[in-house]
Design an enzyme around this catalytic site. Structure first.
Site, PDB file in Angstrom:
ATOM      1  N   SER A   9       0.855  -1.181   0.000  1.00  0.00           N
ATOM      2  CA  SER A   9       0.000   0.000   0.000  1.00  0.00           C
ATOM      3  C   SER A   9       0.891   1.232   0.000  1.00  0.00           C
ATOM      4  CB  SER A   9      -0.933  -0.044   1.219  1.00  0.00           C
ATOM      5  OG  SER A   9      -1.924   0.949   1.135  1.00  0.00           O
ATOM      6  N   HIS A  39      -2.666  -1.217  -3.326  1.00  0.00           N
ATOM      7  CA  HIS A  39      -3.837  -0.382  -3.084  1.00  0.00           C
ATOM      8  C   HIS A  39      -3.750   0.839  -3.991  1.00  0.00           C
ATOM      9  CE1 HIS A  39      -4.156  -2.056   1.269  1.00  0.00           C
ATOM     10  NE2 HIS A  39      -4.660  -2.887   0.379  1.00  0.00           N
ATOM     11  N   ASP A 132      -4.221  -4.656   6.118  1.00  0.00           N
ATOM     12  CA  ASP A 132      -4.559  -5.547   5.024  1.00  0.00           C
ATOM     13  C   ASP A 132      -3.348  -6.428   4.700  1.00  0.00           C
ATOM     14  OD1 ASP A 132      -6.039  -6.716   2.986  1.00  0.00           O
ATOM     15  OD2 ASP A 132      -5.593  -5.138   1.538  1.00  0.00           O
TER      16      ASP A 132
END
Length: 185
Positions: A9, A39, A132
């Site tokens: 991310s 992401h 995540d």
């Protein structure tokens, strides 16, 4: 064939570039396929695959529903679709609800790969500002796969790798170039 699943991310693009350049330099043969979730915003330009190909010399392409895993190639998740591994070693793009506020979600990729590919999976979690990917790493490890985590002090956003280290014991914890060498060994 080993399947490299990679997620990241905030701050992960540079780490990914460095890790995969190191992996490519290791001279590893083509007995692997790759899947990548970063992401990104749904309207973000789709430049990840060509930029990474230029920076690393590896083969990348944007994933399409029904694609098969191909030796020596990394499929990149599209914005706003989960990347899911199917039982026949193909992938699906899924518009299910976001997980951890993200679609694509790293957990969705890691968990589906672990379920369908078991100990053939190598999962790597890079820089990010949330959690995540942590549950997915646990799933990969529980099914005999290997896991790597970016060393938190080398990550621009250390929350994600630190959460992974609090939850599991990876096979490798290193800055991106070290993760690349580990993948290539």
């Amino acid at each position: 064939m080993r399947v490299l699943t990679i997620g990241g991310s905030l701050g992960a693009f540079e780490a990914l570039s460095s890790m995969l350049a190191s992996f490519a330099a290791s001279g590893r043969g083509a007995a692997w396929a790759g899947l990548l979730v970063l992401h990104m915003l749904p309207n973000q330009p789709r430049l990840v695959a060509p930029l990474l190909a230029t920076r690393t010399g590896l083969r990348f392409r944007e994933a399409h529903d029904g694609d098969s895993l191909a030796s020596g190639e990394i499929l990149v998740a599209t914005p706003d679709r989960h990347l899911v591994v199917l039982p026949d070693r193909r992938i699906a793009l899924d518009d299910g609800p976001p997980k951890h506020f993200h679609r694509p979600s790293i957990d969705v990729l890691f968990e589906s790969a672990a379920r369908e590919l078991g100990n053939c999976v190598i999962a790597v979690l890079l820089s990010g500002a949330d959690h995540d990917g942590v549950n997915g790493l646990l799933e990969v490890a529980s099914r005999g796969g290997m896991i790597g985590v970016q060393q938190p002090d080398s990550a621009p956003a250390s929350t994600m790798p630190a959460a992974a280290l609090a939850a599991c014991v990876p096979n490798c914890v290193a800055p991106p170039p070290g993760l690349g060498r580990w993948l290539g060994s």
